[in-house]
Design a protein around this motif. Structure first.
Motif, PDB file in Angstrom:
ATOM      1  N   THR A 168     -22.385  16.312 -52.970  1.00 20.53           N
ATOM      2  CA  THR A 168     -22.327  15.174 -53.583  1.00 20.53           C
ATOM      3  C   THR A 168     -22.082  15.579 -55.165  1.00 20.53           C
ATOM      4  OG1 THR A 168     -23.122  13.668 -52.033  1.00 20.53           O
ATOM      5  CG2 THR A 168     -22.859  12.754 -53.960  1.00 20.53           C
ATOM      6  N   GLU A 169     -23.334  16.288 -55.445  1.00 22.02           N
ATOM      7  CA  GLU A 169     -23.334  16.504 -57.061  1.00 22.02           C
ATOM      8  C   GLU A 169     -21.975  17.484 -57.239  1.00 22.02           C
ATOM      9  OE1 GLU A 169     -24.923  15.939 -59.784  1.00 22.02           O
ATOM     10  OE2 GLU A 169     -26.120  14.636 -58.635  1.00 22.02           O
ATOM     11  N   ILE A 170     -21.635  18.275 -56.390  1.00 21.63           N
ATOM     12  CA  ILE A 170     -20.388  19.085 -56.684  1.00 21.63           C
ATOM     13  C   ILE A 170     -19.332  18.166 -56.726  1.00 21.63           C
ATOM     14  CG2 ILE A 170     -18.780  20.823 -55.535  1.00 21.63           C
ATOM     15  CD1 ILE A 170     -21.561  22.094 -54.409  1.00 21.63           C
ATOM     16  N   ALA A 171     -18.924  16.960 -55.751  1.00 22.92           N
ATOM     17  CA  ALA A 171     -17.816  16.298 -56.027  1.00 22.92           C
ATOM     18  C   ALA A 171     -17.708  15.595 -57.321  1.00 22.92           C
ATOM     19  CB  ALA A 171     -18.253  15.213 -54.742  1.00 22.92           C
ATOM     20  N   HIS A 206      -6.959  24.431 -52.947  1.00 21.72           N
ATOM     21  CA  HIS A 206      -7.034  23.617 -51.763  1.00 21.72           C
ATOM     22  C   HIS A 206      -8.715  24.048 -51.424  1.00 21.72           C
ATOM     23  CE1 HIS A 206      -2.818  23.332 -51.597  1.00 21.72           C
ATOM     24  NE2 HIS A 206      -3.043  22.465 -50.741  1.00 21.72           N
ATOM     25  N   VAL A 207      -9.640  23.093 -51.528  1.00 18.96           N
ATOM     26  CA  VAL A 207     -10.901  23.109 -51.070  1.00 18.96           C
ATOM     27  C   VAL A 207     -11.726  22.350 -49.889  1.00 18.96           C
ATOM     28  CG1 VAL A 207     -13.105  22.946 -52.427  1.00 18.96           C
ATOM     29  CG2 VAL A 207     -11.242  23.709 -53.660  1.00 18.96           C
ATOM     30  N   TRP A 208     -12.288  22.939 -49.208  1.00 17.96           N
ATOM     31  CA  TRP A 208     -13.037  22.098 -48.327  1.00 17.96           C
ATOM     32  C   TRP A 208     -14.753  22.027 -48.852  1.00 17.96           C
ATOM     33  CZ3 TRP A 208     -17.600  23.100 -45.506  1.00 17.96           C
ATOM     34  CH2 TRP A 208     -17.964  22.480 -44.327  1.00 17.96           C
ATOM     35  N   LEU A 209     -14.966  20.810 -48.957  1.00 14.85           N
ATOM     36  CA  LEU A 209     -16.340  20.567 -49.280  1.00 14.85           C
ATOM     37  C   LEU A 209     -17.163  19.942 -48.282  1.00 14.85           C
ATOM     38  CD1 LEU A 209     -18.096  20.144 -52.040  1.00 14.85           C
ATOM     39  CD2 LEU A 209     -17.272  18.178 -52.140  1.00 14.85           C
ATOM     40  N   ASP A 210     -18.378  20.523 -48.033  1.00 12.85           N
ATOM     41  CA  ASP A 210     -19.424  20.303 -47.086  1.00 12.85           C
ATOM     42  C   ASP A 210     -20.069  18.965 -47.462  1.00 12.85           C
ATOM     43  OD1 ASP A 210     -21.081  20.364 -44.937  1.00 12.85           O
ATOM     44  OD2 ASP A 210     -21.890  22.158 -45.533  1.00 12.85           O
ATOM     45  N   SER A 211     -20.889  18.286 -46.801  1.00 14.73           N
ATOM     46  CA  SER A 211     -21.605  17.017 -46.697  1.00 14.73           C
ATOM     47  C   SER A 211     -23.113  17.510 -47.292  1.00 14.73           C
ATOM     48  CB  SER A 211     -21.772  16.275 -45.652  1.00 14.73           C
ATOM     49  OG  SER A 211     -22.572  17.002 -44.576  1.00 14.73           O
ATOM     50  N   GLY A 212     -23.794  16.604 -47.804  1.00 14.22           N
ATOM     51  CA  GLY A 212     -25.265  16.610 -48.139  1.00 14.22           C
ATOM     52  C   GLY A 212     -25.190  16.348 -49.631  1.00 14.22           C
ATOM     53  N   THR A 213     -26.592  16.410 -50.268  1.00 12.14           N
ATOM     54  CA  THR A 213     -26.797  15.968 -51.543  1.00 12.14           C
ATOM     55  C   THR A 213     -26.324  16.760 -52.543  1.00 12.14           C
ATOM     56  OG1 THR A 213     -29.019  17.020 -51.307  1.00 12.14           O
ATOM     57  CG2 THR A 213     -28.653  14.585 -50.794  1.00 12.14           C
ATOM     58  N   THR A 214     -26.229  18.137 -52.320  1.00 16.64           N
ATOM     59  CA  THR A 214     -25.907  19.285 -53.245  1.00 16.64           C
ATOM     60  C   THR A 214     -24.216  18.923 -53.385  1.00 16.64           C
ATOM     61  OG1 THR A 214     -27.542  20.820 -52.832  1.00 16.64           O
ATOM     62  CG2 THR A 214     -25.670  21.615 -53.999  1.00 16.64           C
ATOM     63  N   LEU A 219     -18.373  10.349 -46.998  1.00 17.36           N
ATOM     64  CA  LEU A 219     -17.572   9.384 -47.702  1.00 17.36           C
ATOM     65  C   LEU A 219     -18.418   9.104 -49.140  1.00 17.36           C
ATOM     66  CD1 LEU A 219     -17.386   6.283 -45.082  1.00 17.36           C
ATOM     67  CD2 LEU A 219     -15.539   8.038 -46.275  1.00 17.36           C
ATOM     68  N   ARG A 220     -19.777   9.675 -49.255  1.00 15.34           N
ATOM     69  CA  ARG A 220     -20.493   9.654 -50.496  1.00 15.34           C
ATOM     70  C   ARG A 220     -19.386  10.312 -51.502  1.00 15.34           C
ATOM     71  NH1 ARG A 220     -25.634   7.572 -49.830  1.00 15.34           N
ATOM     72  NH2 ARG A 220     -26.106   7.610 -47.536  1.00 15.34           N
ATOM     73  N   ALA A 221     -19.045  11.527 -51.083  1.00 15.82           N
ATOM     74  CA  ALA A 221     -18.274  12.489 -52.019  1.00 15.82           C
ATOM     75  C   ALA A 221     -16.698  11.784 -52.435  1.00 15.82           C
ATOM     76  CB  ALA A 221     -18.046  13.688 -51.378  1.00 15.82           C
TER      77      ALA A 221
END
Length: 257
Positions: free
Chosen positions: A105-108, A95-103, A123-125
């Protein structure tokens, strides 16, 4: 001129000017008209500019918010490497929490075919993790945090977002700070953004920070957390022996990509 360099130059010109023509960009970049038109089409899709006949208009002078599109182009190669490094550290079926931002989005983009549960903060991710035509095979389960959306950024903010994050427990939190320095730790430019990041890392068993070298030794107004809250930092920065020793004192693993 390399594609990334050319597009970065076009973005910089449009930060200073209201309008540029294809002919002007051909001269500035040393590229053909067909190449420049393809660049403008790509940059328009990223929200950096508006295409007009014979060239492009700046979105800055038009009163719109082009910041995300510009940031997405900055240090793109480094962000791709960082994303690969972070993805390799995340557990399958976790279970992973993923921050916002351009980096983030690349991780997503790297997690689209991973079997895990992810709560993304933008929403971009979400659009990358839940495409209209999902590929066959493994794909993640996506949890939506709720809350208010920030225009332009399309990131979640507010008390509802923070409350929903804190009601869960994650195996890992991936934090993308706006700035990082060894004295203060992780920083953000916006108080609401800092509160969401803090909720994410405080709800996770392991905290992984994804931070391009350009954000090191920078400053921002809002403190997210000190280095004591961090387990690992993934970065493209070449750390000095002193920096490595400082991180080791705080039990922070440094992963250089």
């Amino acid at each position: 001129m390399h594609t990334d360099e050319r597009r970065r130059l076009i973005g910089e010109l449009l930060r200073r000017r209201e309008h540029v023509t294809v002919d002007e960009l051909m001269s500035a970049c040393g590229a053909s008209g067909a190449t420049i038109r393809r660049d403008l089409d790509v940059l328009a899709l990223h929200g950096v500019l508006r295409r007009v006949h014979g060239g492009a208009m700046s979105l800055v002078t038009g009163g719109e918010n082009p910041e995300y599109g510009h940031r997405e182009l900055e240090d793109h190669a480094a962000k791709v490497r960082i994303a690969a490094g972070v993805a390799a550290m995340l557990p399958d079926r976790g279970h992973v929490w993923l921050d916002s931002g351009t980096t983030a989005t690349e991780i997503a983009r790297r997690l689209r075919q991973r079997e895990m549960t992810i709560m993304p903060m933008s929403l971009r991710a979400v659009s990358l993790l839940c495409p209209d035509d999902p590929p066959a095979g493994r794909r993640p389960e996506v949890l939506m945090p709720g809350g208010s959306l920030v225009p332009g950024e399309l990131s979640f903010r507010g008390p509802m977002t923070e409350s929903n994050i804190r009601s869960l427990r994650f195996d890992a939190a991936v934090v993308t700070p706006c700035a990082l320095n060894l004295k203060d730790g992780l920083l953000a430019h916006d108080l609401d953004d800092a509160a969401v990041k803090r909720a994410g890392l405080e709800s996770a068993a392991r905290v992984i920070v994804a931070c391009a070298g350009a954000k090191w030794d920078a400053s921002a107004v809002a403190l997210v957390a000190t280095l004591d809250a961090v387990d690992a930092i993934v970065t493209d920065r070449r750390l000095s022996p002193e920096e490595r020793a400082h991180l080791a004192q705080h039990s922070v693993e440094a992963v250089i990509v």
